[in-house]
Motif scaffolding. Structure first.
Motif, PDB file in Angstrom:
ATOM      1  N   HIS A 212      -6.303  -9.036   6.035  1.00 17.77           N
ATOM      2  CA  HIS A 212      -4.934  -9.063   6.536  1.00 17.77           C
ATOM      3  C   HIS A 212      -4.798 -10.059   7.683  1.00 17.77           C
ATOM      4  O   HIS A 212      -3.813 -10.031   8.414  1.00 17.77           O
ATOM      5  N   LYS A 305       9.337  -4.663   3.663  1.00 17.50           N
ATOM      6  CA  LYS A 305       8.841  -5.150   4.949  1.00 17.50           C
ATOM      7  C   LYS A 305       9.432  -4.318   6.078  1.00 17.50           C
ATOM      8  O   LYS A 305      10.493  -3.717   5.945  1.00 17.50           O
ATOM      9  N   GLY A 442      -2.309   2.574   8.765  1.00 16.19           N
ATOM     10  CA  GLY A 442      -1.146   1.690   8.842  1.00 16.19           C
ATOM     11  C   GLY A 442       0.137   2.466   9.078  1.00 16.19           C
ATOM     12  O   GLY A 442       1.005   2.049   9.855  1.00 16.19           O
ATOM     13  N   ASN A 445       0.333   3.590  12.703  1.00 15.39           N
ATOM     14  CA  ASN A 445       0.698   2.481  13.584  1.00 15.39           C
ATOM     15  C   ASN A 445       2.189   2.171  13.481  1.00 15.39           C
ATOM     16  O   ASN A 445       2.844   1.867  14.483  1.00 15.39           O
ATOM     17  N   ARG A 446       2.721   2.232  12.262  1.00 13.00           N
ATOM     18  CA  ARG A 446       4.159   1.969  12.086  1.00 13.00           C
ATOM     19  C   ARG A 446       4.988   3.025  12.808  1.00 13.00           C
ATOM     20  O   ARG A 446       6.012   2.719  13.423  1.00 13.00           O
ATOM     21  N   THR A 466      -1.088  -5.083  15.760  1.00 10.84           N
ATOM     22  CA  THR A 466      -1.167  -5.446  14.339  1.00 10.84           C
ATOM     23  C   THR A 466      -2.265  -4.696  13.587  1.00 10.84           C
ATOM     24  O   THR A 466      -2.422  -4.896  12.383  1.00 10.84           O
ATOM     25  N   HIS A 468      -4.138  -2.438  11.268  1.00  7.02           N
ATOM     26  CA  HIS A 468      -3.787  -1.688  10.056  1.00  7.02           C
ATOM     27  C   HIS A 468      -2.465  -2.125   9.430  1.00  7.02           C
ATOM     28  O   HIS A 468      -2.020  -1.491   8.466  1.00  7.02           O
ATOM     29  N   LEU A 469      -1.821  -3.162   9.957  1.00  3.19           N
ATOM     30  CA  LEU A 469      -0.614  -3.665   9.311  1.00  3.19           C
ATOM     31  C   LEU A 469      -0.997  -4.697   8.258  1.00  3.19           C
ATOM     32  O   LEU A 469      -1.906  -5.503   8.470  1.00  3.19           O
ATOM     33  N   ASP A 470      -0.283  -4.702   7.123  1.00 10.54           N
ATOM     34  CA  ASP A 470      -0.572  -5.707   6.109  1.00 10.54           C
ATOM     35  C   ASP A 470       0.042  -7.042   6.514  1.00 10.54           C
ATOM     36  O   ASP A 470       0.759  -7.146   7.519  1.00 10.54           O
ATOM     37  N   SER A 473       3.908  -7.123   6.880  1.00 10.47           N
ATOM     38  CA  SER A 473       4.380  -6.362   8.041  1.00 10.47           C
ATOM     39  C   SER A 473       4.086  -7.104   9.341  1.00 10.47           C
ATOM     40  O   SER A 473       4.896  -7.098  10.269  1.00 10.47           O
ATOM     41  N   LYS A 474       2.933  -7.755   9.413  1.00  6.82           N
ATOM     42  CA  LYS A 474       2.615  -8.572  10.586  1.00  6.82           C
ATOM     43  C   LYS A 474       3.634  -9.689  10.761  1.00  6.82           C
ATOM     44  O   LYS A 474       4.052 -10.003  11.883  1.00  6.82           O
TER      45      LYS A 474
END
Length: 646
Positions: A212, A305, A442, A445-446, A466, A468-470, A473-474
């Motif tokens: 990622h 997203k 993820g 974290n969101r 960032t 664990h964000l894909d 999403s980053k």
């Protein structure tokens, strides 16, 4: 070297792969892309034989060796770090032992078969890097951030992130000809990521990886394989080129699908109109068969997203936050010392440095979570602070649902809007009633980021937001932060994220901070031009190393002296590199001479002439001794060069 032929994989009634055909060629560098849950990790496990397909075949070329690194879950104990990493090369160690045994036997009785076996093993041992094994281990451990003081520590003393670095070190030293890496940068800081980029870019065999980290993908891979809808689609080039080509391909598919839909609609209209007319029966049946033969075009869905913006806040003073001569120590360990740090309004400051250098400690001092052990923390006029800790998701209450957790943290006037906020963070429908304890990394974290959004702030402190964000999403988080009108201080190990966002880079090292204008690329260029190669050569200091006051140059005179020392060091390095090059040429020549002698000794006719045999045997022993001396000298120079480079 490996081929998937009509491969199908089902998981809990869902078809992960449906009739996949794919071929990995020798020397390929491939990045796997796709949404979370698309099957990237499943594909890696399928390639290395951990998972098996329900239908089809996985055809592996003879001699293919696999190396697989999962995202997490590996741990080591019972050996020191150096012993554990060295044990990964067990075949080389066994080969070295056999060579030693053969040398003793040959010195007593030079049997033809022994000499042939000895020559073969010597050649194979050299090709596999046996003569440089110790140096290679040191290079990999240093590159991945292990200090030399840690090499003899028991593996069980290392935390989970460092355990995965041990696993990666073992894998790189094994040098499999198909390397499969699932998020290899998850536990690496920026210098270690840079080193791994360089290492993999020069890796002589095939690499397939999931990451990622966009910058990492751009630097390492030469092809992208998109995993979607049970199939694999291959794109030439790196990740940035893939994004362009994918958009172009999807646009073309949409046009084709529109024309196909119009054709299908026309055929169906004919069928419906004349279905019950006898004189049109044959034409209707023809149209029905034509309709059945049409292969429907599938369009990749619009990717979900995160889409959000930060709430407006009041304007702060020019100097938002100040640390004056601030220090922090934990027991006898001094992490930060006499730090003068000013955060000015509107700046976007990225903190960089090795793991353990003090970035998170500095963030906690700035956030007021910890009071400095010495010095002062001074808040500026009208400061409104929001802080996202590295382990922010861990402070969520696992027993609450998503909706309950965000409601508990929300101001009263935001409660009516919470469903909309959660929707923008991909929590829709029944997702809001999930317990926090069942959420993925993820998702947690969101949720933590969504809670951060609820309150306006003109100073935002983000420690690894960032994680664990894909990739998508980053990207959206990055765009939102670019539009943020307040002041930002952040830590990230994602090079693309730092390069795109930072207006200043703060290098945290030696217990102090040094400010550089621009992004990370500008910081690297400027630090190298000043003779500093710490980040360029990816040197990493361990978290437990003590900080001394002499590590930091506090005057211009000291900086001049350091610059002169670096120049002298560079001069010494060039001299050693030339010496090493000459030694390598001498070793190559000596190895060829030894090979010629071994070829002569392998001739059966030679044994009829005992005088000639004795002469050649003496020459062979002398040549072996000379070669061993060259190897020892090469290792000594290599060690000196490594020390100078460090």
């Amino acid at each position: 070297m490996l081929q998937l032929k009509d491969v199908e994989v089902d998981f809990s009634g869902r078809k992960i792969f449906a009739g996949v055909n794919w071929h990995i060629r020798p020397g390929a560098r491939i990045g796997l892309c796709g949404e979370n849950g698309a099957g990237k990790s499943t594909l890696l496990k399928l390639l290395c034989g951990i998972n098996h397909c329900d239908k089809g075949d996985v055809i592996v070329a003879k001699g293919t060796t696999f190396g697989y690194l999962p995202q997490d879950g590996l741990s080591y104990k019972g050996k020191s770090l150096f012993e554990e990493v060295r044990s990964a090369c067990a075949d080389l160690l066994e080969m070295a032992e056999e060579i030693s045994r053969l040398e003793i036997q040959i010195s007593q009785d030079a049997d033809e078969k022994l000499l042939e076996r000895y020559a073969h093993l010597q050649d194979l041992y050299s090709q596999r890097g046996g003569f440089t094994l110790e140096t290679d281990i040191a290079k990999v451990l240093n590159g991945l951030g292990f200090a030399e003081d840690d090499w003899q520590k028991p593996c069980e003393q290392f935390s989970g992130g460092w355990q995965m670095r041990i696993a990666l070190a073992r894998l790189l030293l094994q040098r499999p000809n198909l390397l499969l890496l699932d998020e290899p940068t998850n536990h690496l800081d920026l210098p270690a990521r840079n080193w791994l980029e360089s290492y993999l870019s020069q890796y002589p065999f095939s690499v397939v990886l999931v990451s990622h980290d966009r910058f990492f993908m751009d630097q390492v891979v030469e092809r992208i394989v998109e995993v979607w809808n049970g199939d694999l689609t291959e794109y030439p080039g790196n990740y940035s080129l893939y994004l362009v080509e994918r958009d172009r391909r999807v646009a073309a598919l949409r046009e084709q699908k529109q024309r196909q839909d119009e054709e299908i609609e026309r055929i169906e209209a004919f069928i419906n109109r004349f279905r019950y007319q006898a004189n049109k029966a044959s034409q209707v049946q023809s149209r029905i068969r034509q309709l059945e033969k049409i292969e429907r075009i599938q369009i990749p869905p619009q990717r979900k997203k995160i889409a959000f913006s930060f709430p407006p806040s009041t304007r702060s003073g020019k100097e938002v936050l100040i640390l004056k001569q601030a220090g922090q120590r934990y027991g006898d360990h001094q992490v930060l010392k006499e730090v003068d740090f000013v955060v000015n309004r509107g700046e976007r400051m990225a903190l960089v440095g090795a793991n353990g250098a003090g970035k998170s400690t500095l963030m906690r001092l700035l956030a007021g979570i910890e009071a400095p052990s010495s010095g002062q923390r001074i808040e500026g006029h009208n400061m409104e602070l929001a802080y996202f800790a590295q382990d922010q998701a861990a402070v969520l209450d696992p027993t609450k649902t998503v909706l309950e957790e965000i409601t508990a943290a929300s101001p009263v006037d935001m409660v009516p809007k919470l469903r909309d906020v959660l929707g923008t963070f991909l929590f829709s429908g029944d997702d809001v009633h999930k317990r926090v304890k069942v959420l993925s990394g993820g998702e947690r974290n969101r949720l933590a980021l969504a809670i951060l959004l609820l309150r306006p702030a003109n100073l935002m402190l983000l420690d690894e937001p960032t994680n664990h964000l894909d990739l998508q999403s980053k990207e959206v988080l990055l765009e939102a932060l670019k539009q943020y009108t307040g002041t930002l201080v952040f830590v990230s190990h994602d090079r693309y994220f730092v390069d795109a966002l930072a207006t200043h880079v703060i290098d945290v090292s030696g217990g102090s901070t040094h400010s550089y204008p621009g992004n990370y690329a500008d910081f690297l260029a400027l630090s190298q031009s000043q003779g500093c190669h710490d980040h360029a050569e990816e040197r990493v200091e361990h978290t437990q190393k003590q900080v001394t006051s002499g590590d930091v140059a506090t005057t211009k005179e000291q900086r001049k002296q350091e610059h002169a020392q670096r120049k002298e060091q560079q001069k010494k390095q060039r001299k050693l590199e030339k010496q090493l090059e000459e030694l390598e040429a001498a070793i190559e020549k000596a190895e060829q001479q030894q090979a010629d002698l071994e070829q002569q000794l392998a001739d059966p006719v030679l044994y009829q002439d005992q005088t000639r045999f004795s002469q050649l045997s003496d020459q062979h022993r002398q040549q072996a001794d000379a070669l061993e001396a060259l190897y020892e000298e090469w290792e000594s120079v290599q060690h000196d060069l490594t020390s100078v480079s460090d």
